[in-house]
Design an enzyme around this catalytic site. Structure first.
Site, PDB file in Angstrom:
ATOM      1  N   ASP A 149      20.683 -18.006 -18.467  1.00 18.03           N
ATOM      2  CA  ASP A 149      21.608 -16.986 -17.995  1.00 18.03           C
ATOM      3  C   ASP A 149      20.919 -16.248 -16.852  1.00 18.03           C
ATOM      4  OD1 ASP A 149      23.786 -15.141 -17.937  1.00 18.03           O
ATOM      5  OD2 ASP A 149      22.589 -13.757 -19.155  1.00 18.03           O
ATOM      6  N   ASP A 154      21.923 -12.687 -15.294  1.00 17.50           N
ATOM      7  CA  ASP A 154      21.805 -11.228 -15.395  1.00 17.50           C
ATOM      8  C   ASP A 154      21.306 -10.853 -16.784  1.00 17.50           C
ATOM      9  OD1 ASP A 154      22.870 -11.429 -12.873  1.00 17.50           O
ATOM     10  OD2 ASP A 154      24.883 -10.790 -13.464  1.00 17.50           O
TER      11      ASP A 154
END
Ligand SMILES: [Mg+2]
Ligand SMILES: [Zn+2]
Length: 169
Positions: free
Chosen positions: A12, A14
């Site tokens: 991922d 953020d």
């Protein structure tokens, strides 16, 4: 490294590579997670393909244009290269089912917790499923991994490099 299939790590963005400051999109605002470039370099050295899979509903919300996402990813790639680290591919989903912008209002198969971004990468790259995994900071990340048949690890913060070192040990 030979050209055969390799395991992949799906990251991922953020909250894992850069701080989740609320729809980060401007390089000037970006704060890297501690140890993030080192973590990517560690994965490169260990022979993993490294992918980023990121929901970017900020596009659907009209906060920044879709091109800004690619621009940020090019900037991230340059900064990572300076640290001897490489992301093999970035995938993002700009959609949201309740988007104010009609062009991006969609229940997209690529938006996590759906597995579409991971599935598309598994199709496009020579990934060896055994040994592959995802690292995310939200349950929806782990749900996407599970839906794609891959294990997921919840990053609790701190040093990403230390966290990945623990997983690979
Ligand atoms: Mg996140
Ligand atoms: Zn999408």
């Amino acid at each position: 490294m030979t050209g055969g299939p390799r395991p992949a790590v799906f990251l991922d963005r953020d909250g894992v590579l850069i701080e989740d400051t609320g729809y980060p999109h401007d390089p000037a605002e970006v704060r890297w997670i501690a140890g993030a470039p080192e973590a990517v370099a560690r994965l490169n050295r260990a022979g993993f393909l490294v992918f980023v899979v990121t929901n970017q509903s900020g596009v659907a919300r009209g906060l920044y244009p879709d091109e800004q996402v690619g621009a940020l990813h090019r900037w991230m790639s340059e900064r990572l290269a300076g640290a001897g680290a490489r992301v093999d591919a970035f995938e993002h989903c700009p959609h949201h089912p309740d988007a104010p912008l009609p062009a991006y209002r969609r229940n997209c198969r690529r938006r996590k917790p759906a597995p579409g971004m991971i599935e598309d990468l598994l199709r496009a790259w020579p990934v060896e499923r055994a040994g592959s995994f995802l690292v995310g900071d939200k349950p929806s990340d782990l749900a996407a991994a599970a839906a794609a048949g891959l294990p997921g690890h919840l990053f609790p913060g701190g040093s990403l490099d230390a966290f990945l070192g623990g997983i690979l040990r």
